[in-house]
Design an enzyme around this catalytic site. Structure first.
Site, PDB file in Angstrom:
ATOM      1  N   HIS A  17      -3.581  -4.663   0.317  1.00  0.00           N
ATOM      2  CA  HIS A  17      -2.882  -5.272   1.454  1.00  0.00           C
ATOM      3  C   HIS A  17      -2.952  -6.798   1.337  1.00  0.00           C
ATOM      4  O   HIS A  17      -3.866  -7.413   1.895  1.00  0.00           O
ATOM      5  CB  HIS A  17      -3.542  -4.844   2.773  1.00  0.00           C
ATOM      6  CG  HIS A  17      -3.304  -3.417   3.119  1.00  0.00           C
ATOM      7  ND1 HIS A  17      -2.176  -2.995   3.779  1.00  0.00           N
ATOM      8  CD2 HIS A  17      -4.037  -2.304   2.875  1.00  0.00           C
ATOM      9  CE1 HIS A  17      -2.226  -1.681   3.940  1.00  0.00           C
ATOM     10  NE2 HIS A  17      -3.346  -1.233   3.401  1.00  0.00           N
TER      11      HIS A  17
ATOM     12  N   GLU B 147      -1.368  -8.972   2.815  1.00  0.00           N
ATOM     13  CA  GLU B 147      -1.220  -9.632   4.123  1.00  0.00           C
ATOM     14  C   GLU B 147      -2.562  -9.995   4.745  1.00  0.00           C
ATOM     15  O   GLU B 147      -2.651 -10.909   5.566  1.00  0.00           O
ATOM     16  CB  GLU B 147      -0.388  -8.759   5.077  1.00  0.00           C
ATOM     17  CG  GLU B 147      -1.050  -7.472   5.577  1.00  0.00           C
ATOM     18  CD  GLU B 147      -0.833  -6.265   4.665  1.00  0.00           C
ATOM     19  OE1 GLU B 147      -0.510  -6.465   3.476  1.00  0.00           O
ATOM     20  OE2 GLU B 147      -1.011  -5.124   5.144  1.00  0.00           O
TER      21      GLU B 147
ATOM     22  N   CYS C 187       0.825  -1.204   0.000  1.00  0.00           N
ATOM     23  CA  CYS C 187       0.000   0.000   0.000  1.00  0.00           C
ATOM     24  C   CYS C 187       0.865   1.263   0.000  1.00  0.00           C
ATOM     25  O   CYS C 187       1.365   1.645  -1.037  1.00  0.00           O
ATOM     26  CB  CYS C 187      -1.005  -0.038   1.151  1.00  0.00           C
ATOM     27  SG  CYS C 187      -2.422   1.021   0.835  1.00  0.00           S
TER      28      CYS C 187
HETATM   29  N1  GLN Z   1      -1.773   6.720   2.956  1.00  0.00           N
HETATM   30  C1  GLN Z   1      -1.965   6.006   1.738  1.00  0.00           C
HETATM   31  C2  GLN Z   1      -3.358   6.255   1.165  1.00  0.00           C
HETATM   32  O1  GLN Z   1      -4.253   6.644   1.874  1.00  0.00           O
HETATM   33  C3  GLN Z   1      -1.705   4.534   1.921  1.00  0.00           C
HETATM   34  C4  GLN Z   1      -2.669   3.855   2.829  1.00  0.00           C
HETATM   35  C5  GLN Z   1      -2.182   2.554   3.373  1.00  0.00           C
HETATM   36  O2  GLN Z   1      -0.985   2.256   3.372  1.00  0.00           O
HETATM   37  N2  GLN Z   1      -3.088   1.746   3.897  1.00  0.00           N
HETATM   38  O3  GLN Z   1      -3.586   6.063   0.005  1.00  0.00           O
END
Ligand code: GLN
Length: 534
Positions: A510, A512, A381
């Protein structure tokens, strides 16, 4: 339908989530369909607005519900995907009651606590019905004796009154071994059962958590003082390998005691694969050194392992499956900023999810180091977004390229906000409004990810506001950063991967969150494989 309530006593953090997950696994292995339900005492409508460094990881379900880390344990142990029916916070329960009242659904009656307990019972039944479950397993958050969860316990009491033969209560208690005495003490456990008595609940089974196994004399004393049969007091000592917990419970007769009390017969004993995985955990001797780079701090009782539990678990699932023990080091991005060479010796580097501008330069520096030194890199992410920023700055030569989350005024907006997200932010509509939950992605033919997944279309879980700016797609691809996964309509970049690198993959989702012990995530398997070759 049968109901098992699970509560905890004496202290928080005794592993109620893992115990509940273990019970779920054991009952499933015995041939029953189980619907777990976490009842959280807090008034937040969901866990999305809570700080993971203070309260642990925010887990995300397929339908986009943001929950606490226990839902992750349930999914991993059960090997099943859950949804909003499997989680209820007290806030969401009050919200339903108040919304009904505003809609005149209470026919002019006054609305009180009974309506709240009725709503709790409704959620419990919905959890079971939605899954056509034989058994609903309700984990009551908090600790016996506090005010916060008293309405959940009251719902338990009422349900028991109505369905006497179909409801049981498992209480997880703690027996400390004070250092100066060196012996196990049972008084706090007795008191925690008394706390349940005070709200009209007699537990049927006691899980005796302690450093060591509870001995016979203490079992006797506890039984005498709590009215719980000795056979129903199940030892639950600390273990090194959490995957052994269900096997220990099985051995101690927990499954049979539960089935007996619910008047159910065992249909199967299906723990072979679980035993195999547990064995591979104990047998993995070679280590693989993984560094997770971030800005780390913690508030209160929670540790980094709580904030990134799914990442750690996914590394373990993949590692043990391949015969490696992942050795995880938390690397402060500030330190990488001072000297990136501290990353020397790591076989794999991860930049996990995150928000805001805190110390992102160190993370970008770590990504650069991994890219240039051909160390396997996995960006989750935010780790994908920052990998794109790093590439833009150092390969494409776009000075000060950034994500607009960090610098809204940057000339080169490599990562920018999704239009519908911007509107929500302006309206200060924060809760549950990110791009959440499972979305499909199409994988590019010939890409590394397509090979690892072994298929062309995947579904993965998301939680973000920003996305890759498509204006840079061509420049990236021309210079060796492949856009290897996109949304089915091609509009959102979901995966980037670097050509000519042993493993350099960033995912907007994600991965994971979907890894399970018995089905490790393909990308984590690929990452561990690449790292083990370093
Ligand atoms: N801050 C980033 C976004 O909002 C990544 C979010 C995250 O890593 N879950 O797009």
């Amino acid at each position: 339908m049968k109901y098992i309530f699970v509560s905890g006593g004496v202290i928080s953090g005794i592993g109620k989530g893992i115990a509940t997950s273990s019970i779920a696994l054991l009952l499933k292995a015995a041939g029953y369909k189980v619907a777990p339900l976490k009842m959280d005492p807090y008034l937040n409508v969901d866990a999305g607005t809570m700080n993971p460094f203070a309260h642990g990881e925010t887990f995300v379900l397929d339908d986009g519900r943001e929950t606490d880390q226990d839902l992750g344990h349930y999914e991993r142990f059960l090997g099943e995907s859950l949804n909003s029916n499997n989680i209820a916070t007290q806030g969401s329960i009050y919200l339903s009651v108040i919304q009904k009242e505003r809609n005149l659904e209470y026919d002019g009656d006054y609305v009180d606590i009974h309506n709240v307990t009725q709503e709790i019972i409704k959620r419990i039944q919905t959890a079971g019905q939605a899954k056509k479950a034989d058994i609903v397993l309700v984990e009551i958050g908090g600790t016996a004796g506090e005010y916060q969860n008293v309405l959940f316990l009251e719902a338990n009491r009422l349900l028991k009154l109505k369905k006497h033969n179909d409801v049981i209560h498992v209480h997880i208690t703690y027996l400390p071994i004070p250092g100066n005495l060196g012996e196990m003490k049972s008084k706090p456990a007795q008191m925690s059962v008394r706390d349940l008595h005070a709200v009209g609940i007699q537990p049927d089974i006691l899980l005796a958590r302690s450093e060591k196994s509870i001995d016979e004399p203490r079992k006797k004393r506890l039984s005498l003082n709590t009215g719980i049969e000795e056979e129903d007091i199940i030892p639950s000592p600390d273990v090194k390998n959490i995957y052994e917990i269900p096997l220990n419970y099985e051995e101690a007769g927990l499954t049979d005691r539960i089935l007996r009390k619910l008047k159910l017969k065992r249909k199967t004993t299906d723990l072979k694969e679980w035993r195999q995985f547990t064995k591979s955990v104990n047998e993995a001797k070679k280590t693989v050194k993984i560094g997770i780079v971030g800005k780390y701090f913690s508030i209160g009782d929670f540790t980094l392992s709580d904030s990134y539990i799914s990442v750690i678990e996914a590394l373990k699932h993949a590692g043990y499956t391949k015969g490696f023990k992942p050795e995880i080091t938390w690397i402060d991005s500030g330190k990488v900023m001072e000297d990136p060479k501290i990353l020397k010796g790591f076989q794999g580097i991860i930049v996990p999810g995150g928000f805001g501008s805190r110390d992102i330069e160190g993370k970008i520096e770590a990504i650069k180091y991994a890219r240039e030194n051909k160390i396997p890199y996995f960006g989750l992410c935010y780790g994908m977004q920052l990998a794109a920023v790093e590439f833009a700055r150092n390969v494409l030569g776009l000075e000060n390229a950034n994500t607009t989350e960090v610098n809204p005024k940057t000339k080169h907006k490599i990562i920018h906000i999704m239009p519908d997200q911007e509107k929500k932010l302006l309206e200060k509509d924060y809760g549950g409004t990110m791009r959440l939950g499972a979305w499909d992605a199409l994988l590019k033919e010939g890409s590394k990810v397509r090979k690892l997944y072994g298929k062309a279309e995947v579904s993965e879980r998301h939680r973000h506001r920003y996305e890759f700016n498509n204006n840079f797609k061509k420049d990236f691809e021309k210079n060796g950063m492949v856009i290897s996964g996109t949304s089915p309509d091609g509009r959102l970049v979901e995966i980037i991967e670097l050509e000519g690198h042993p493993f350099f993959i960033g995912t907007q989702f994600h991965p994971e969150l979907k890894s399970r012990p018995l089905s490790p995530h393909p990308l984590f398997l690929g990452f561990i494989q690449a790292a083990s070759n370093v």
